[in-house]
Scaffold this active site. Structure first.
Site, mmCIF file in Angstrom:
data_model
loop_
_atom_site.group_PDB
_atom_site.id
_atom_site.type_symbol
_atom_site.label_atom_id
_atom_site.label_comp_id
_atom_site.label_asym_id
_atom_site.label_seq_id
_atom_site.Cartn_x
_atom_site.Cartn_y
_atom_site.Cartn_z
ATOM 1 N N THR A 96 0.855 -1.191 0.000
ATOM 2 C CA THR A 96 0.000 0.000 0.000
ATOM 3 C C THR A 96 0.889 1.239 0.000
ATOM 4 O OG1 THR A 96 -1.671 -1.173 1.289
ATOM 5 C CG2 THR A 96 -1.850 1.230 1.191
ATOM 6 N N LYS A 171 -7.220 1.948 -2.760
ATOM 7 C CA LYS A 171 -6.796 1.341 -1.492
ATOM 8 C C LYS A 171 -6.770 2.387 -0.370
ATOM 9 C CE LYS A 171 -5.046 -1.271 1.578
ATOM 10 N NZ LYS A 171 -5.958 -2.119 2.329
ATOM 11 N N LYS A 239 0.196 4.982 8.480
ATOM 12 C CA LYS A 239 0.821 5.336 7.192
ATOM 13 C C LYS A 239 -0.254 5.557 6.123
ATOM 14 C CE LYS A 239 1.741 1.872 4.854
ATOM 15 N NZ LYS A 239 1.141 0.967 3.887
HETATM 16 P P1 NAP Z 1 4.772 -6.354 7.936
HETATM 17 O O1 NAP Z 1 4.400 -7.647 8.566
HETATM 18 O O2 NAP Z 1 5.225 -5.214 8.805
HETATM 19 O O3 NAP Z 1 5.888 -6.666 6.836
HETATM 20 C C1 NAP Z 1 6.580 -5.625 6.195
HETATM 21 C C2 NAP Z 1 7.515 -6.201 5.142
HETATM 22 O O4 NAP Z 1 8.212 -5.091 4.528
HETATM 23 C C3 NAP Z 1 8.596 -7.133 5.703
HETATM 24 O O5 NAP Z 1 8.887 -8.134 4.752
HETATM 25 C C4 NAP Z 1 9.789 -6.180 5.866
HETATM 26 O O6 NAP Z 1 11.045 -6.806 5.845
HETATM 27 C C5 NAP Z 1 9.617 -5.331 4.626
HETATM 28 N N1 NAP Z 1 10.341 -4.060 4.698
HETATM 29 C C6 NAP Z 1 10.109 -3.039 5.544
HETATM 30 N N2 NAP Z 1 10.964 -2.016 5.306
HETATM 31 C C7 NAP Z 1 11.777 -2.442 4.298
HETATM 32 C C8 NAP Z 1 12.863 -1.839 3.585
HETATM 33 N N3 NAP Z 1 13.287 -0.592 3.866
HETATM 34 N N4 NAP Z 1 13.461 -2.561 2.616
HETATM 35 C C9 NAP Z 1 13.023 -3.813 2.316
HETATM 36 N N5 NAP Z 1 12.002 -4.437 2.937
HETATM 37 C C10 NAP Z 1 11.383 -3.748 3.919
HETATM 38 O O7 NAP Z 1 3.585 -5.740 7.084
HETATM 39 P P2 NAP Z 1 2.317 -6.437 6.396
HETATM 40 O O8 NAP Z 1 1.171 -6.409 7.336
HETATM 41 O O9 NAP Z 1 2.720 -7.703 5.732
HETATM 42 O O10 NAP Z 1 1.976 -5.323 5.289
HETATM 43 C C11 NAP Z 1 2.677 -5.221 4.068
HETATM 44 C C12 NAP Z 1 1.972 -4.186 3.190
HETATM 45 O O11 NAP Z 1 0.624 -4.602 2.983
HETATM 46 C C13 NAP Z 1 1.891 -2.786 3.795
HETATM 47 O O12 NAP Z 1 1.989 -1.837 2.770
HETATM 48 C C14 NAP Z 1 0.497 -2.752 4.427
HETATM 49 O O13 NAP Z 1 -0.004 -1.435 4.541
HETATM 50 C C15 NAP Z 1 -0.271 -3.582 3.423
HETATM 51 N N6 NAP Z 1 -1.467 -4.263 3.930
HETATM 52 C C16 NAP Z 1 -1.430 -4.924 5.117
HETATM 53 C C17 NAP Z 1 -2.578 -5.566 5.580
HETATM 54 C C18 NAP Z 1 -2.621 -6.294 6.890
HETATM 55 O O14 NAP Z 1 -3.739 -6.543 7.369
HETATM 56 N N7 NAP Z 1 -1.531 -6.675 7.512
HETATM 57 C C19 NAP Z 1 -3.753 -5.530 4.804
HETATM 58 C C20 NAP Z 1 -3.746 -4.886 3.574
HETATM 59 C C21 NAP Z 1 -2.598 -4.252 3.150
HETATM 60 P P3 NAP Z 1 11.739 -7.342 7.213
HETATM 61 O O15 NAP Z 1 11.081 -8.644 7.522
HETATM 62 O O16 NAP Z 1 13.178 -7.472 6.863
HETATM 63 O O17 NAP Z 1 11.485 -6.288 8.265
#
Ligand code: NAP
Length: 286
Positions: A96, A171, A239
């Site tokens: 996102t 989104k 965010k």
């Molecule tokens: P998360 O568990 O916090 O995972 C974040 C991912 O991004 C991890 O793989 C992390 O790597 C990576 N990352 C962060 N900073 C980075 C950088 N500077 N360089 C490279 N990799 C980096 O988040 P998530 O819940 O899976 O969400 C991922 C995306 O989907 C976000 O944009 C979020 O807004 C969106 N989203 C989430 C949900 C939800 O319910 N969780 C629903 C819809 C959309 P590391 O493991 O190395 O930290």
């Protein structure tokens, strides 16, 4: 069958990539913290050392990372996707982000000869595990058609929304509404309970009327049980609210409720709840 890359194995990415492996795709993964690749490798995925190395060997590379900064970091630079993508290959960023970031990534990929699609998702950890996400695709239509079999594994619905920016904006609108609903719900629960009402009775009354929805039921239960196990990290919702408010600024669209909601989530982050579930916004109200 296409060779698929997957970058970013956080809460969402891990579940999505796992479903692709289970569906029989030949998947190559990368994550900044390489330990998170282990479970995928056990399930049959290959691993590569950099985003560039993934893009070099895959027909389509998907990404699911935290925010605009992360999305740009894995695309740009000597180890980024743009450095590895070849003529005709595809890159689909499902993170996102805002429309400006998405366009910047699209330009880097197309400049390198690749095709680009933005495809953020609606739905949280459970729909990611169940393969029932709603995927909001926009950008290169030929890549959309090519990615459709993988979208069908990860989601229950994947509308094609048009030019770059339309998926990102859809989104942000969805999450701005969700954040606002959750914030006023949490304030209402806190007010009700402070006035002596039973928390479960409030949930039951809401569930019986026109405001019934799964989010109030699921997040309400979490608030009553004081259990904020993370499906959607609170910091990511803040965010999304920040990016929605910025889009409102850019378009001169007043968003007083979204702006107040953004402040509530900032307050919750400052109070130490950034990595807890979005339902933890309740802790600043109760
Ligand atoms: P998360 O568990 O916090 O995972 C974040 C991912 O991004 C991890 O793989 C992390 O790597 C990576 N990352 C962060 N900073 C980075 C950088 N500077 N360089 C490279 N990799 C980096 O988040 P998530 O819940 O899976 O969400 C991922 C995306 O989907 C976000 O944009 C979020 O807004 C969106 N989203 C989430 C949900 C939800 O319910 N969780 C629903 C819809 C959309 P590391 O493991 O190395 O930290």
């Amino acid at each position: 069958m296409s060779r698929i890359g997957f970058l970013g194995l956080g809460i969402m990415g891990k579940a999505m990539a796992l479903n692709l492996v289970k569906a029989g795709f030949d998947v190559t993964v990368w994550n900044r913290d390489s330990h998170k690749c282990d479970e995928l490798v056990e399930q049959g995925a290959r691993v590569a050392a950099t985003p560039k190395a993934v893009a070099q060997v895959c027909d389509i590379t998907f990404a699911m990372v935290a925010d605009p900064q992360a999305a740009l970091a894995i695309c740009q630079g000597e180890n980024g996707v743009a450095a590895g993508i070849a003529e005709g290959r595809g890159y689909v960023d499902m993170s996102t982000v805002d429309d400006t970031t998405s366009l910047e990534i699209a330009n880097a990929i197309t400049h390198a000869g690749g095709r680009f699609l933005e495809a953020p998702v609606s739905g949280t950890k459970k729909p990611a595990e169940d393969g029932t996400l709603v995927i909001l695709a926009a950008g290169d239509e030929s890549l959309y058609q090519q990615a459709k079999p993988a979208f069908d594994v990860m989601g229950k619905m994947a509308p094609y929304l048009g030019a770059i920016g339309q998926g990102a904006n859809m989104k942000l609108v969805v999450n701005m509404i969700m954040g606002g609903m959750l914030n006023i719900f949490s304030e209402g629960m806190a007010l009700g309970q402070k006035s002596g009402l039973d928390g479960q009775a409030i949930l039951d009354v809401l569930a019986a009327g026109a405001m019934a929805n799964p989010m109030f039921t699921i997040k309400g239960k979490m608030c009553l049980e004081d259990n904020y196990a993370t499906s959607f990290p609170l910091k990511h919702m803040q965010k999304d609210l920040r990016l929605a408010v910025a889009l409102g600024d850019k378009l001169d669209q007043p968003l007083p409720t979204a702006a107040a909601t953004n402040e509530a989530f900032k307050q919750a982050k400052k109070a130490g709840y950034a990595d807890e579930d979005i339902a933890a916004v309740h802790k600043i109200n109760r």
